[in-house]
Design an enzyme around this catalytic site. Structure first.
Site, PDB file in Angstrom:
ATOM      1  N   GLU A  66       3.046  10.157   7.424  1.00 49.92           N
ATOM      2  CA  GLU A  66       1.842  10.878   6.966  1.00 49.92           C
ATOM      3  C   GLU A  66       1.177  11.628   8.119  1.00 49.92           C
ATOM      4  N   GLY A 122      10.196  16.052  10.987  1.00 56.14           N
ATOM      5  CA  GLY A 122       9.228  15.925   9.906  1.00 56.14           C
ATOM      6  C   GLY A 122       7.859  16.497  10.226  1.00 56.14           C
ATOM      7  N   ILE A 137      12.530   8.562   3.183  1.00 57.09           N
ATOM      8  CA  ILE A 137      11.742   8.737   1.972  1.00 57.09           C
ATOM      9  C   ILE A 137      11.436   7.381   1.316  1.00 57.09           C
ATOM     10  N   ARG A 142       0.842  -1.212   0.000  1.00 52.73           N
ATOM     11  CA  ARG A 142       0.000   0.000   0.000  1.00 52.73           C
ATOM     12  C   ARG A 142       0.872   1.255   0.000  1.00 52.73           C
ATOM     13  N   ARG A 166      -3.164  10.192   3.078  1.00 51.78           N
ATOM     14  CA  ARG A 166      -3.731   9.824   4.389  1.00 51.78           C
ATOM     15  C   ARG A 166      -5.102   9.173   4.212  1.00 51.78           C
ATOM     16  N   GLY A 192       0.913 -16.414  21.301  1.00 48.61           N
ATOM     17  CA  GLY A 192       1.962 -16.889  22.195  1.00 48.61           C
ATOM     18  C   GLY A 192       3.326 -16.762  21.535  1.00 48.61           C
ATOM     19  N   GLY A 193       4.173 -17.751  21.792  1.00 51.62           N
ATOM     20  CA  GLY A 193       5.538 -17.715  21.235  1.00 51.62           C
ATOM     21  C   GLY A 193       5.537 -17.683  19.715  1.00 51.62           C
ATOM     22  N   GLY A 214       9.798  13.872  -1.524  1.00 54.78           N
ATOM     23  CA  GLY A 214      10.731  14.330  -0.508  1.00 54.78           C
ATOM     24  C   GLY A 214      10.232  15.560   0.225  1.00 54.78           C
ATOM     25  N   ARG A 216      -6.098 -24.281  18.499  1.00 59.03           N
ATOM     26  CA  ARG A 216      -5.129 -24.345  19.603  1.00 59.03           C
ATOM     27  C   ARG A 216      -5.869 -24.812  20.860  1.00 59.03           C
TER      28      ARG A 216
HETATM   29  P1  TGC Z   1      -1.132  25.327   8.232  1.00 58.75           P
HETATM   30  O1  TGC Z   1      -1.048  26.788   8.561  1.00 58.75           O
HETATM   31  O2  TGC Z   1      -2.102  24.475   8.939  1.00 58.75           O
HETATM   32  O3  TGC Z   1      -1.390  25.164   6.656  1.00 58.75           O
HETATM   33  C1  TGC Z   1      -0.613  25.801   5.660  1.00 58.75           C
HETATM   34  C2  TGC Z   1      -1.465  25.831   4.396  1.00 58.75           C
HETATM   35  O4  TGC Z   1      -1.782  24.492   3.979  1.00 58.75           O
HETATM   36  C3  TGC Z   1      -3.201  24.257   4.032  1.00 58.75           C
HETATM   37  N1  TGC Z   1      -3.384  22.920   4.609  1.00 58.75           N
HETATM   38  C4  TGC Z   1      -3.814  21.869   3.924  1.00 58.75           C
HETATM   39  N2  TGC Z   1      -4.207  21.726   2.660  1.00 58.75           N
HETATM   40  C5  TGC Z   1      -4.584  20.495   2.270  1.00 58.75           C
HETATM   41  N3  TGC Z   1      -4.559  19.422   3.073  1.00 58.75           N
HETATM   42  C6  TGC Z   1      -4.159  19.533   4.358  1.00 58.75           C
HETATM   43  N4  TGC Z   1      -4.124  18.469   5.150  1.00 58.75           N
HETATM   44  C7  TGC Z   1      -3.759  20.789   4.841  1.00 58.75           C
HETATM   45  N5  TGC Z   1      -3.309  21.231   6.039  1.00 58.75           N
HETATM   46  C8  TGC Z   1      -3.086  22.547   5.880  1.00 58.75           C
HETATM   47  C9  TGC Z   1      -3.755  25.344   4.909  1.00 58.75           C
HETATM   48  O5  TGC Z   1      -5.086  25.626   4.573  1.00 58.75           O
HETATM   49  C10 TGC Z   1      -2.829  26.490   4.604  1.00 58.75           C
HETATM   50  O6  TGC Z   1      -3.209  27.046   3.351  1.00 58.75           O
HETATM   51  P2  TGC Z   1      -3.107  28.627   3.110  1.00 58.75           P
HETATM   52  O7  TGC Z   1      -3.726  28.830   1.759  1.00 58.75           O
HETATM   53  O8  TGC Z   1      -3.893  29.261   4.223  1.00 58.75           O
HETATM   54  O9  TGC Z   1      -1.650  28.942   3.157  1.00 58.75           O
HETATM   55  O10 TGC Z   1       0.326  24.739   8.385  1.00 58.75           O
HETATM   56  P3  TGC Z   1       1.127  24.449   9.686  1.00 58.75           P
HETATM   57  O11 TGC Z   1       2.545  24.815   9.443  1.00 58.75           O
HETATM   58  O12 TGC Z   1       0.424  25.014  10.892  1.00 58.75           O
HETATM   59  O13 TGC Z   1       1.098  22.840   9.725  1.00 58.75           O
HETATM   60  C11 TGC Z   1       0.163  22.154  10.339  1.00 58.75           C
HETATM   61  C12 TGC Z   1       0.527  20.639  10.398  1.00 58.75           C
HETATM   62  C13 TGC Z   1       1.300  20.319  11.662  1.00 58.75           C
HETATM   63  C14 TGC Z   1      -0.828  19.948  10.440  1.00 58.75           C
HETATM   64  C15 TGC Z   1       1.338  20.173   9.167  1.00 58.75           C
HETATM   65  O14 TGC Z   1       2.604  20.739   9.167  1.00 58.75           O
HETATM   66  C16 TGC Z   1       1.446  18.681   9.100  1.00 58.75           C
HETATM   67  O15 TGC Z   1       0.553  17.998   8.587  1.00 58.75           O
HETATM   68  N6  TGC Z   1       2.572  18.067   9.615  1.00 58.75           N
HETATM   69  C17 TGC Z   1       2.842  16.650   9.465  1.00 58.75           C
HETATM   70  C18 TGC Z   1       3.792  16.424   8.312  1.00 58.75           C
HETATM   71  C19 TGC Z   1       3.552  15.127   7.618  1.00 58.75           C
HETATM   72  O16 TGC Z   1       2.508  14.520   7.670  1.00 58.75           O
HETATM   73  N7  TGC Z   1       4.516  14.687   6.860  1.00 58.75           N
HETATM   74  C20 TGC Z   1       4.364  13.527   6.039  1.00 58.75           C
HETATM   75  C21 TGC Z   1       5.512  13.409   5.070  1.00 58.75           C
HETATM   76  S1  TGC Z   1       5.158  12.349   3.689  1.00 58.75           S
HETATM   77  C22 TGC Z   1       5.095  10.809   4.332  1.00 58.75           C
HETATM   78  O17 TGC Z   1       5.153  10.564   5.480  1.00 58.75           O
HETATM   79  C23 TGC Z   1       4.926   9.744   3.322  1.00 58.75           C
HETATM   80  S2  TGC Z   1       4.875   8.147   3.918  1.00 58.75           S
HETATM   81  C24 TGC Z   1       4.084   7.460   2.600  1.00 58.75           C
HETATM   82  C25 TGC Z   1       4.060   6.006   2.574  1.00 58.75           C
HETATM   83  O18 TGC Z   1       5.120   5.337   2.532  1.00 58.75           O
HETATM   84  O19 TGC Z   1       2.918   5.485   2.519  1.00 58.75           O
HETATM   85  P1  FAD Z   2       9.292  14.345  14.757  1.00 56.07           P
HETATM   86  O1  FAD Z   2       8.583  15.351  13.951  1.00 56.07           O
HETATM   87  O2  FAD Z   2      10.638  14.678  15.282  1.00 56.07           O
HETATM   88  O3  FAD Z   2       8.351  13.912  15.967  1.00 56.07           O
HETATM   89  C1  FAD Z   2       8.841  13.201  17.122  1.00 56.07           C
HETATM   90  C2  FAD Z   2       7.721  13.052  18.138  1.00 56.07           C
HETATM   91  O4  FAD Z   2       7.280  14.334  18.580  1.00 56.07           O
HETATM   92  C3  FAD Z   2       6.475  12.354  17.584  1.00 56.07           C
HETATM   93  O5  FAD Z   2       5.933  11.506  18.561  1.00 56.07           O
HETATM   94  C4  FAD Z   2       5.513  13.508  17.323  1.00 56.07           C
HETATM   95  O6  FAD Z   2       4.153  13.129  17.377  1.00 56.07           O
HETATM   96  C5  FAD Z   2       5.872  14.425  18.476  1.00 56.07           C
HETATM   97  N1  FAD Z   2       5.487  15.821  18.240  1.00 56.07           N
HETATM   98  C6  FAD Z   2       5.877  16.617  17.218  1.00 56.07           C
HETATM   99  N2  FAD Z   2       5.340  17.836  17.344  1.00 56.07           N
HETATM  100  C7  FAD Z   2       4.611  17.828  18.484  1.00 56.07           C
HETATM  101  C8  FAD Z   2       3.827  18.803  19.180  1.00 56.07           C
HETATM  102  N3  FAD Z   2       3.679  20.044  18.717  1.00 56.07           N
HETATM  103  N4  FAD Z   2       3.225  18.426  20.311  1.00 56.07           N
HETATM  104  C9  FAD Z   2       3.366  17.175  20.814  1.00 56.07           C
HETATM  105  N5  FAD Z   2       4.094  16.217  20.209  1.00 56.07           N
HETATM  106  C10 FAD Z   2       4.705  16.548  19.053  1.00 56.07           C
HETATM  107  N6  FAD Z   2       8.432  11.476   4.639  1.00 56.07           N
HETATM  108  C11 FAD Z   2       8.393  11.958   3.359  1.00 56.07           C
HETATM  109  O7  FAD Z   2       8.494  13.163   3.143  1.00 56.07           O
HETATM  110  N7  FAD Z   2       8.260  11.111   2.306  1.00 56.07           N
HETATM  111  C12 FAD Z   2       8.151   9.766   2.452  1.00 56.07           C
HETATM  112  O8  FAD Z   2       7.993   9.029   1.470  1.00 56.07           O
HETATM  113  C13 FAD Z   2       8.210   9.224   3.775  1.00 56.07           C
HETATM  114  N8  FAD Z   2       8.200   7.883   3.980  1.00 56.07           N
HETATM  115  C14 FAD Z   2       8.406   7.371   5.236  1.00 56.07           C
HETATM  116  C15 FAD Z   2       8.539   5.991   5.415  1.00 56.07           C
HETATM  117  C16 FAD Z   2       8.803   5.475   6.686  1.00 56.07           C
HETATM  118  C17 FAD Z   2       9.004   4.000   6.849  1.00 56.07           C
HETATM  119  C18 FAD Z   2       8.868   6.348   7.798  1.00 56.07           C
HETATM  120  C19 FAD Z   2       9.103   5.804   9.175  1.00 56.07           C
HETATM  121  C20 FAD Z   2       8.720   7.699   7.625  1.00 56.07           C
HETATM  122  C21 FAD Z   2       8.497   8.239   6.340  1.00 56.07           C
HETATM  123  N9  FAD Z   2       8.431   9.628   6.142  1.00 56.07           N
HETATM  124  C22 FAD Z   2       8.359  10.141   4.855  1.00 56.07           C
HETATM  125  C23 FAD Z   2       8.664  10.531   7.234  1.00 56.07           C
HETATM  126  C24 FAD Z   2       7.458  10.726   8.167  1.00 56.07           C
HETATM  127  O9  FAD Z   2       6.478  11.506   7.553  1.00 56.07           O
HETATM  128  C25 FAD Z   2       7.975  11.371   9.450  1.00 56.07           C
HETATM  129  O10 FAD Z   2       8.704  10.370  10.144  1.00 56.07           O
HETATM  130  C26 FAD Z   2       6.861  11.922  10.330  1.00 56.07           C
HETATM  131  O11 FAD Z   2       6.221  13.011   9.697  1.00 56.07           O
HETATM  132  C27 FAD Z   2       7.384  12.374  11.705  1.00 56.07           C
HETATM  133  O12 FAD Z   2       8.519  13.172  11.569  1.00 56.07           O
HETATM  134  P2  FAD Z   2       9.844  12.828  12.427  1.00 56.07           P
HETATM  135  O13 FAD Z   2      10.159  11.394  12.180  1.00 56.07           O
HETATM  136  O14 FAD Z   2      10.886  13.805  12.086  1.00 56.07           O
HETATM  137  O15 FAD Z   2       9.394  12.963  13.927  1.00 56.07           O
END
Ligand code: TGC
Ligand code: FAD
Length: 389
Positions: free
Chosen positions: A369, A143, A169, A96, A249, A345-346, A136, A274
């Protein structure tokens, strides 16, 4: 009232709420997972190997960019694309994950924000699985707060020069193209960086205990020069990458159900055979309560995902609803996988049984995510109007 035999993995007949096309998609992907993924995935996980040989098959079934229109994509509805994620993750989260990254994090931004030339160049071959993408955004220093991005792109004539690094990534070691998000003097922008571009490199992360059947890596940008034509013209600000995350997500909210179903299915069978203290484990009250609790959580997750999909198909989806669904469904799946591991279990620590593999995978799924805390804080912000990040 006639007594029907209920499906233990679908107690509320959520399948009955699907239309014919959605049921067909679920069946064909489910068959592929049973025939091609499940027989090889435990070994791939043990060997820390992404089963790349399945990528073309994913393409030929229309599973890459499945909800996009045109450019060789299947144009399915949101519920169908959710069911694809559910079935794939029943096999393994790595499958997925591959599809989420290719479809939601790479093809979606090219489709939504790219130029016509970019769409023609990348989307058809990505839909076929001939070109693999990675996304990226995350950087080594944290993150959860991508607004604090250090990777930077500066203009130089008609080009951009990118410097920085990305961490964790998915697909990085196998990708032909990267959607690289970088801070510029004008705010966050997205760039298409092809494999082989001078100064751009990827390094595989080899020592993961989770998502071992997925290829994960770091990306490095050292004075990487890309032309303006490689910038995604429609993406401006953090909204660009965050809207990709909403798509991915959404798929995870569905996918987690599949992982939970795989665990419960195995445990129903195991506990029936079992025999301890003179009777099958399944005939004890404690085990039945634990299995019933799993069915309760899976049923709630299924109904939540289906309503999320219907809202998405109506164009009424809000990111905060996706946050709540990702949080709820991944938490449920993780708790179920951990409890199934214990009831084995084990044997539960052997890769021969699915729960420990799903449990370890879900430790990544609950983090990537957006971590569980980030999604809880997003819901909290919606309820109160106050940001507590
Ligand atoms: P914030 O002020 O809330 O928003 C900035 C601008 O973005 C808009 N927006 C969104 N738009 C679409 N979908 C969403 N979920 C959105 N969230 C916010 C918002 O309306 C605003 O737009 P504008 O026009 O007003 O500028 O931004 P913030 O800096 O306060 O951030 C909020 C927060 C913490 C929720 C955000 O930074 C966040 O979601 N952090 C988590 C980062 C994260 O999820 N990283 C994932 C990396 S990729 C990954 O993990 C891939 S794994 C994939 C796999 O292997 O399956
Ligand atoms: P951090 O942001 O350092 O967070 C550490 C801890 O602090 C967490 O428990 C978090 O919940 C907590 N925390 C953070 N802020 C707060 C707050 N304000 N209050 C309370 N608690 C808080 N990223 C990509 O861009 N592309 C990818 O393809 C991708 N693939 C991934 C694949 C794998 C297998 C993994 C493990 C990660 C991947 N990621 C990818 C990265 C992933 O999105 C990040 O790991 C995730 O967003 C968390 O960032 P971090 O690991 O730096 O943790």
């Amino acid at each position: 009232m006639t007594k029907k035999t209920l499906d233990p993995l679908d107690l509320f007949d959520v399948r009955g709420l699907l239309d014919e096309q959605e049921r067909l998609v679920q069946e064909s992907v489910g068959r592929m997972v049973d025939e091609k993924v499940i027989p090889i995935i435990a070994k791939a996980f043990a060997e820390h190997r992404f089963p790349r040989e399945l990528v073309r098959e994913l393409g030929s079934l229309g599973l890459l960019g499945s909800s996009l229109e045109g450019y060789g994509c299947a144009g399915m509805n949101a519920v169908s694309s959710g069911l694809i994620c559910q079935e794939l993750e029943r096999g393994d989260s790595a499958m997925r994950s591959f599809v989420s990254v290719q479809s939601s994090l790479c093809m979606y931004p090219i489709h939504a924000f790219g130029s016509e030339t970019q769409k023609q160049r990348y989307l058809p071959s990505m839909a076929r699985g001939e070109t693999i993408g990675c996304f990226g955004l995350t950087e080594p220093h944290g993150g959860s707060d991508p607004a604090n991005m250090k990777t930077h792109a500066r203009r130089r004539g008609g080009d951009w020069v990118i410097n920085g690094s990305k961490m964790w990534i998915t697909n990085a070691p196998i990708a032909d193209v990267c959607i690289a998000w970088a801070m510029t003097d004008e705010g966050v922008r997205g760039f298409l960086v092809d494999k082989g571009t001078r100064g751009f490199s990827a390094a595989e992360i080899h020592d993961k205990f989770s998502l071992r059947a997925s290829a994960t890596g770091a990306l490095y940008f050292d004075e990487v020069v890309v032309p303006e034509e490689n910038r995604l013209p429609g993406a401006a600000g953090l909204k660009g990458p965050l809207s990709c995350l909403t798509q991915a997500r959404y798929g995870i909210a569905w996918g987690a159900i599949g992982a939970a179903q795989a665990c419960l299915a195995q445990l129903i069978e195991y506990t029936k055979t079992r025999v301890l203290f003179g009777r099958p484990l399944a005939a004890t009250q404690l085990i039945q309560v634990r299995l019933a609790e799993m069915a309760r959580q899976i049923t709630s997750a299924q109904l939540l995902a289906l309503q999320l999909g219907r809202l998405k198909d109506r164009g009424e989806l809000s990111p905060v609803q996706v946050s709540l669904a990702k949080w709820n469904n991944v938490r449920a799946a993780l708790d179920i996988a951990r409890d199934c591991r214990d009831m084995l279990g084990g044997s539960g620590i052997s890769v021969e049984y699915a729960p420990i593999r799903h449990m370890l995978n879900l430790e990544s799924v609950v983090t990537y995510e957006g971590t569980e805390s980030i999604h809880q804080l997003s819901v909290g912000r919606e309820l109160t109007g106050l940001s507590a990040f």
